[in-house]
Design an enzyme around this catalytic site. Structure first.
Site, PDB file in Angstrom:
ATOM      1  N   SER A 108      16.194   7.107   0.840  1.00  0.00           N
ATOM      2  CA  SER A 108      16.537   5.624   1.347  1.00  0.00           C
ATOM      3  C   SER A 108      17.320   5.304   0.502  1.00  0.00           C
ATOM      4  CB  SER A 108      15.155   4.387   0.181  1.00  0.00           C
ATOM      5  OG  SER A 108      15.764   3.335   1.269  1.00  0.00           O
ATOM      6  N   GLU A 128       9.564   6.004  10.078  1.00  0.00           N
ATOM      7  CA  GLU A 128      10.409   5.433   9.164  1.00  0.00           C
ATOM      8  C   GLU A 128      10.294   3.733   9.393  1.00  0.00           C
ATOM      9  OE1 GLU A 128      11.909   5.880   6.669  1.00  0.00           O
ATOM     10  OE2 GLU A 128      12.535   8.402   7.104  1.00  0.00           O
ATOM     11  N   HIS A 141       8.755   4.817   6.055  1.00  0.00           N
ATOM     12  CA  HIS A 141       9.550   5.124   5.405  1.00  0.00           C
ATOM     13  C   HIS A 141       9.067   5.184   3.545  1.00  0.00           C
ATOM     14  CE1 HIS A 141      13.369   4.418   3.698  1.00  0.00           C
ATOM     15  NE2 HIS A 141      13.600   3.173   2.982  1.00  0.00           N
TER      16      HIS A 141
END
Length: 514
Positions: free
Chosen positions: A197, A317, A418
């Protein structure tokens, strides 16, 4: 397998010499650990918003058995661990090494940059305990802290301070690793920089930063928001929002209580993506100094550092942001339209996908489901593909998509959201009795999947080839004339041009958040 399961009776208190002085750690018979190692002087007082400087050396043995303070941050949705302290004096790192690793053993080194939207997180999060990676894969693992929010990602250079403070922190940590890791059994010539990330955004940005040359020889970027890098104008807007919230000038803010900066960061963090869907409040900045250009542009020009790259995203995600009701990603159809309008205003020459192209690439029955796919691809997948395409001209690139979801994650519509790949990369699958990840089953499959991922990730760190266990697919490099992509799932599969439909819909022009 969990980090807690690996805690054993301490059998030794190993002392290692660094260029600054001796450190005493812990050896439990399986892993040697040193925590809370200062890699830069306390960035307080006159050093706020300044590039990190080297710490003062010491002569007495320093106890390195407890984590150092983490960067001040708003109340975090990320578990930070018991007893975690936040303090502006936060530039610390941690090292895990196999118990058998002697100085100068020259084992592969993996340096982790944590995620957290550039405002949350630390290198001491329980998830990032390096015991499993170090012991089972024979690597040396390093996790680092860096300054967050207004302390690390607000550009006060117009007031005479340094820009891209957090990136400079990571560079300082990498220089510390280069100069000291051999004493812990690591090989300074085989350093893999990896992150997820925001941490992966740091990785892809540093691949385009001249000052990072020679500090790492491989890179792994998991779900990088590679196009969320802002120009000086947008950086100035965020700086203005922070100062307006504080009611101060930059010089006054330089002396402000740190909690005031944290509170202002929290406000701006929520405000920016709400007012301008698709944009983060905090991100690296093209400052013309440390960061000369947008990383994806540098990659597509064939000018990134020529180090092998393993890069990819998760299938679902955006589902995490829907689940958390977070404004960080535009998920509702109206927010998607607003985002497209903003991008068209900022980049009038850009050809955005038509309604017909969107419908073809995302053949979902419901507009809201289609928007999840669009949000995932505009925020993570397409930036990753664009970066991979460019970087493949200078070094081998290995592209993946993580598709596995446990039964409970499927039930609550998280899927392969995610950050859900992190537990498998680290081998820390269960975080305690309240962890629901495997409550409906899937642990046996998850353990096998974790073994495959850790084998590929650490083999890549050792040899620049992400070889899996015997019998697993041979992961081929991604090239524009052969777009091999590893799909990581219950059974891994190598697929050619997995992203063809969405790639054709978005085209070759890079959609950037500037």
């Amino acid at each position: 397998m969990t980090a807690d399961a690996n805690i054993r009776q301490v059998v030794d208190r190993p002392v290692v010499e660094t260029g600054y002085g001796p450190l005493r750690g812990i050896d439990d018979g399986r892993v040697k650990t040193w925590k809370g190692i200062r890699y830069a002087a306390a960035p307080v007082g006159e050093l706020r918003w300044r590039a990190p400087v080297a710490p003062e050396p010491w002569t007495e043995i320093v106890d390195a058995t407890a984590f150092g303070s983490v960067s001040p941050q708003p109340r975090s949705p990320i578990p930070m661990g018991l007893g975690t302290r936040a303090d502006e004096d936060c530039l610390f790192l941690n090292v895990w090494a196999p118990s058998a690793a002697e100085p100068d053993a020259r084992k592969p080194v993996m340096v982790w940059v944590h995620g957290g939207a550039y405002i949350f997180g630390s290198g001491s999060q329980p998830l990032y305990d390096g015991s499993v990676l170090a012991a089972d894969s024979d690597v040396v693992v390093v996790t680092i802290n860096y300054r967050l929010g207004a302390l690390g990602f607000v550009d006060f250079s117009a007031a005479g301070f340094d820009s891209n403070i957090a990136l400079r922190d990571v560079l300082a940590a990498l220089r510390w690793v280069r100069d000291n890791i051999a004493g812990f059994g690591g090989d300074p010539d085989r350093v893999t920089l990896f992150g997820e990330s925001a941490g992966a955004g740091v990785v892809t940005t540093l691949l385009a930063v001249p000052a990072a040359a020679g500090l790492f020889s491989r890179a792994i970027a998991q779900s990088s928001p590679a196009t969320s890098v802002y120009d000086s104008s947008r950086a100035a807007t965020v700086t203005g929002l922070i100062l307006d919230r504080l009611g101060m000038t930059a010089q006054q803010a330089h002396r402000a209580p740190v909690q005031a900066l944290v509170d202002a960061s929290a406000y701006v963090f929520d405000h920016v993506p709400t007012a301008t869907p698709g944009r983060l409040a905090f991100a690296p900045t093209v400052d013309g100094d440390l960061v000369p250009d947008y990383p994806v542009s540098v990659a597509r020009a064939g000018k990134t550092h020529p180090v092998p790259l393993l890069i990819g995203t998760n299938k679902d995600e955006a589902a995490l942001f829907r689940f958390m009701r977070s404004p960080l990603m535009p998920i509702a159809p109206k927010a998607i339209r607003t985002m497209f309008e903003e991008i068209a205003d900022d980049q009038p020459g850009l050809e955005l996908p038509s309604e017909e192209q969107i419908g073809s690439a995302y053949p979902a029955r419901w507009a809201r489901t289609r928007s999840l796919g669009v949000a995932s691809d505009v925020g993570f997948r397409m930036p990753t593909v664009w970066f991979a395409e460019g970087h493949s001209a200078v070094a081998p690139v290995f592209l993946y998509r993580f598709d596995w979801a446990t039964p409970v994650f499927k039930l609550i519509r998280l899927g392969a959201a995610h950050a859900t790949e992190l537990i498998y990369v680290w081998g820390n699958l269960v975080s305690g009795s309240r962890d629901v990840t495997f409550k409906l089953g899937g642990l046996k499959t998850g353990e096998a999947l974790s073994q495959r991922m850790r084998t590929r990730w650490t083999n890549f760190a050792a040899t620049a080839e992400p070889a899996g266990p015997a019998g697993e697919p041979n992961w081929q490099p991604y090239r524009t004339d052969g777009r091999a992509t590893l799909v990581i799932d219950r059974q891994d599969e190598l697929v050619d041009d997995l992203d063809r439909q969405v790639r054709l819909a978005w085209g070759d022009q890079v959609l950037s958040f500037r």
